[in-house]
Write an enzyme that holds these catalytic residues in place. Structure first.
Site, PDB file in Angstrom:
ATOM      1  N   CYS A 113       0.809  -1.224   0.000  1.00 50.15           N
ATOM      2  CA  CYS A 113       0.000   0.000   0.000  1.00 50.15           C
ATOM      3  C   CYS A 113       0.843   1.277   0.000  1.00 50.15           C
ATOM      4  O   CYS A 113       0.325   2.357  -0.289  1.00 50.15           O
ATOM      5  CB  CYS A 113      -0.945   0.009   1.196  1.00 50.15           C
ATOM      6  SG  CYS A 113      -2.103  -1.355   1.135  1.00 50.15           S
ATOM      7  N   HIS A 249      -3.384   7.273   2.185  1.00 51.02           N
ATOM      8  CA  HIS A 249      -3.743   5.934   1.701  1.00 51.02           C
ATOM      9  C   HIS A 249      -5.103   5.582   2.282  1.00 51.02           C
ATOM     10  O   HIS A 249      -5.387   5.857   3.451  1.00 51.02           O
ATOM     11  CB  HIS A 249      -2.689   4.916   2.139  1.00 51.02           C
ATOM     12  CG  HIS A 249      -3.125   3.511   1.910  1.00 51.02           C
ATOM     13  ND1 HIS A 249      -3.611   3.085   0.699  1.00 51.02           N
ATOM     14  CD2 HIS A 249      -3.193   2.432   2.741  1.00 51.02           C
ATOM     15  CE1 HIS A 249      -3.949   1.812   0.791  1.00 51.02           C
ATOM     16  NE2 HIS A 249      -3.709   1.397   2.014  1.00 51.02           N
ATOM     17  N   ASN A 279     -10.026  -0.296  -0.231  1.00 54.30           N
ATOM     18  CA  ASN A 279      -8.567  -0.153  -0.202  1.00 54.30           C
ATOM     19  C   ASN A 279      -8.004  -0.699  -1.512  1.00 54.30           C
ATOM     20  O   ASN A 279      -8.025  -1.909  -1.737  1.00 54.30           O
ATOM     21  CB  ASN A 279      -8.023  -0.930   1.003  1.00 54.30           C
ATOM     22  CG  ASN A 279      -6.509  -0.870   1.122  1.00 54.30           C
ATOM     23  OD1 ASN A 279      -5.816  -0.397   0.218  1.00 54.30           O
ATOM     24  ND2 ASN A 279      -5.977  -1.343   2.242  1.00 54.30           N
TER      25      ASN A 279
HETATM   26  N1  ACO Z   1     -18.194  -8.802   8.985  1.00 51.81           N
HETATM   27  C1  ACO Z   1     -18.642  -9.049  10.228  1.00 51.81           C
HETATM   28  N2  ACO Z   1     -17.821  -9.335  11.254  1.00 51.81           N
HETATM   29  C2  ACO Z   1     -16.512  -9.398  10.996  1.00 51.81           C
HETATM   30  C3  ACO Z   1     -15.982  -9.158   9.715  1.00 51.81           C
HETATM   31  C4  ACO Z   1     -16.887  -8.860   8.678  1.00 51.81           C
HETATM   32  N3  ACO Z   1     -16.494  -8.602   7.419  1.00 51.81           N
HETATM   33  N4  ACO Z   1     -14.641  -9.258   9.779  1.00 51.81           N
HETATM   34  C5  ACO Z   1     -14.327  -9.553  11.053  1.00 51.81           C
HETATM   35  N5  ACO Z   1     -15.464  -9.637  11.796  1.00 51.81           N
HETATM   36  C6  ACO Z   1     -15.576  -9.935  13.232  1.00 51.81           C
HETATM   37  C7  ACO Z   1     -14.381 -10.632  13.798  1.00 51.81           C
HETATM   38  O1  ACO Z   1     -14.441 -12.013  13.568  1.00 51.81           O
HETATM   39  C8  ACO Z   1     -14.470 -10.275  15.259  1.00 51.81           C
HETATM   40  O2  ACO Z   1     -15.423 -11.106  15.863  1.00 51.81           O
HETATM   41  P1  ACO Z   1     -15.223 -11.638  17.374  1.00 51.81           P
HETATM   42  O3  ACO Z   1     -15.210 -10.400  18.225  1.00 51.81           O
HETATM   43  O4  ACO Z   1     -16.408 -12.504  17.578  1.00 51.81           O
HETATM   44  O5  ACO Z   1     -13.912 -12.372  17.374  1.00 51.81           O
HETATM   45  C9  ACO Z   1     -15.042  -8.852  15.234  1.00 51.81           C
HETATM   46  O6  ACO Z   1     -15.650  -8.688  13.940  1.00 51.81           O
HETATM   47  C10 ACO Z   1     -14.006  -7.759  15.455  1.00 51.81           C
HETATM   48  O7  ACO Z   1     -12.883  -8.005  14.605  1.00 51.81           O
HETATM   49  P2  ACO Z   1     -11.631  -7.078  14.630  1.00 51.81           P
HETATM   50  O8  ACO Z   1     -10.614  -7.612  13.662  1.00 51.81           O
HETATM   51  O9  ACO Z   1     -11.193  -6.825  16.034  1.00 51.81           O
HETATM   52  O10 ACO Z   1     -12.253  -5.720  14.034  1.00 51.81           O
HETATM   53  P3  ACO Z   1     -11.605  -4.308  13.893  1.00 51.81           P
HETATM   54  O11 ACO Z   1     -12.425  -3.297  14.555  1.00 51.81           O
HETATM   55  O12 ACO Z   1     -10.128  -4.316  14.202  1.00 51.81           O
HETATM   56  O13 ACO Z   1     -11.767  -4.024  12.313  1.00 51.81           O
HETATM   57  C11 ACO Z   1     -10.394  -4.048  10.336  1.00 51.81           C
HETATM   58  C12 ACO Z   1     -11.147  -4.886  11.385  1.00 51.81           C
HETATM   59  C13 ACO Z   1     -11.404  -3.246   9.554  1.00 51.81           C
HETATM   60  C14 ACO Z   1      -9.658  -5.014   9.411  1.00 51.81           C
HETATM   61  C15 ACO Z   1      -9.391  -3.104  11.020  1.00 51.81           C
HETATM   62  O14 ACO Z   1      -8.642  -3.800  11.981  1.00 51.81           O
HETATM   63  C16 ACO Z   1      -8.411  -2.458  10.055  1.00 51.81           C
HETATM   64  O15 ACO Z   1      -8.776  -1.616   9.251  1.00 51.81           O
HETATM   65  N6  ACO Z   1      -7.119  -2.777  10.158  1.00 51.81           N
HETATM   66  C17 ACO Z   1      -6.046  -2.125   9.411  1.00 51.81           C
HETATM   67  C18 ACO Z   1      -6.037  -2.460   7.953  1.00 51.81           C
HETATM   68  C19 ACO Z   1      -4.862  -1.741   7.303  1.00 51.81           C
HETATM   69  O16 ACO Z   1      -4.648  -0.575   7.513  1.00 51.81           O
HETATM   70  N7  ACO Z   1      -4.056  -2.440   6.544  1.00 51.81           N
HETATM   71  C20 ACO Z   1      -2.837  -1.825   6.015  1.00 51.81           C
HETATM   72  C21 ACO Z   1      -2.913  -1.505   4.620  1.00 51.81           C
HETATM   73  S1  ACO Z   1      -3.413  -2.869   3.641  1.00 51.81           S
HETATM   74  C22 ACO Z   1      -2.051  -3.465   2.788  1.00 51.81           C
HETATM   75  O17 ACO Z   1      -0.926  -3.054   2.938  1.00 51.81           O
HETATM   76  C23 ACO Z   1      -2.284  -4.588   1.876  1.00 51.81           C
END
Ligand code: ACO
Length: 322
Positions: A113, A249, A279
């Site tokens: 990214c 980004h 993204n």
């Molecule tokens: N729909 C419904 N529920 C979901 C989904 C979904 N699509 N995905 C995960 N959940 C659930 C999980 O299983 C978890 O359930 P549990 O509590 O029963 O275990 C719950 O939702 C919370 O999951 P988290 O992973 O803690 O959710 P979070 O608030 O952290 O959001 C996200 C997830 C959106 C991925 C976030 O962590 C994020 O944006 N992270 C950073 C991403 C990023 O910046 N990446 C870098 C660039 S990408 C690259 O370089 C390729």
């Protein structure tokens, strides 16, 4: 003193739009969960047969037209992608041939990214040192091809697209500074765990998929982007209030909002496309930049901060006077 200045921007998105409601039919998720956690409402997904270079070519032609130059004026191509058409040759070389250019250096950069910021910084150095006068810098991805469409934790996050800029040598100020970093210790928080030289069987079985510990990536991303904002301001002896636009980004609206808060910047000075594009990895910054240039938000002379964080981990910023 020679500066590298953005002469023109362009972008391209595949026509095919996939909404959160569409994804509700494929995996156990909800429009509400995706919007609340990420800000994403829809994403563009390339059709079968549509490749990274196909998207890049359209974006490049628009950037070249906006710069008011001929394709043959281009003397450097730097192409950021994680989803190349072929193992080799590079997307940059394939694109070079499509554009009818011969002889100039053309290569890909892989920084996930952060790829566009890495590529912009690289092209800037070619221009500053007099090795290039007009560089085409691309960020393009078909990230949809490395997603497991049964894994709700990743498939809802990403989209496909391409963005491009023409960077040209100028006596006027353009890019003020670039700052690039990486820390390979975080490899396993965000990766595709197989490749050509490692578990090629998984690749052949069509299982080369993104894996991410989203929660942990989120925390590192917010802290790291805060630090790079400080580093960039300090290097330019600039105050937060001197930045007109933040073009981040586009991974997650909550990460973008945290960076804006760090800059004491209202969200109407932040270019946001994540809601409509998801993204798009290396494509997200040039896509957002092009949108804000073309709709008249970003004006000549304004100060623009680009920043990115991604797999590697890699991260970086570019501060420029547009
Ligand atoms: N729909 C419904 N529920 C979901 C989904 C979904 N699509 N995905 C995960 N959940 C659930 C999980 O299983 C978890 O359930 P549990 O509590 O029963 O275990 C719950 O939702 C919370 O999951 P988290 O992973 O803690 O959710 P979070 O608030 O952290 O959001 C996200 C997830 C959106 C991925 C976030 O962590 C994020 O944006 N992270 C950073 C991403 C990023 O910046 N990446 C870098 C660039 S990408 C690259 O370089 C390729």
């Amino acid at each position: 003193m020679t500066f590298a200045r953005i002469a023109g921007t362009g972008s391209y998105l595949p026509d095919n739009i996939v909404t959160n409601r569409d994804l509700e039919q494929k995996v156990e998720t909800s429009d509400q969960w995706i919007r609340e956690r990420t800000g994403i409402e829809q994403r563009h997904i390339a059709l079968p047969g549509q490749s990274t270079v196909d998207l890049a070519e359209q974006a490049a032609l628009k950037a070249i037209e906006a710069a008011g130059i001929e394709t043959t004026d281009i003397d450097l191509i730097v192409f950021a992608t994680t989803t190349p058409d072929k193992v080799f040759p590079s997307c940059a070389c394939i694109l070079q041939a499509r554009l009818g250019i011969q002889g100039c250096p053309a290569f890909d950069i892989q920084a996930v990214c952060s790829g566009f910021v890495y590529s912009l910084a690289t092209a800037e150095k070619f221009i500053r040192t007099g090795s290039s006068k007009k560089a085409l810098v691309i960020g393009a991805e078909v990230f949809s091809r490395i997603l497991n469409w049964e894994d709700r934790t990743t498939c809802v996050l990403f989209g496909d697209g391409a963005g491009a800029v023409v960077l040209e040598a100028s006596e006027e100020t353009g890019i003020l500074s670039t700052h690039l970093h990486a820390d390979g210790r975080y490899e396993e928080l965000l990766h595709v765990p197989c490749g050509i030289a490692n578990d090629f069987d998984a690749v052949k079985a069509g299982q080369a998929f993104v894996e991410m510990k989203g929660n942990e990536v989120f925390k590192v991303a917010v802290n790291t982007l805060g630090r790079i904002v400080d580093e960039t301001l300090e290097a330019n002896q600039m105050q937060k209030s001197e930045i007109d636009w933040l073009v981040p980004h586009q991974a997650n609206l909550r990460i973008i909002a945290a960076t804006a808060r760090k800059l004491d910047m209202p969200m109407d000075q932040v270019v946001v496309t994540v809601n409509r594009h998801g993204n798009t990895s290396a494509a997200s910054i040039p896509l957002a930049l092009d949108e804000a240039v073309r709709d008249g938000r970003i004006q000549r002379g304004q100060v623009v901060l680009l920043e990115a964080f991604g797999g590697g981990f890699t991260w970086g910023s570019a501060l420029l006077r547009y």
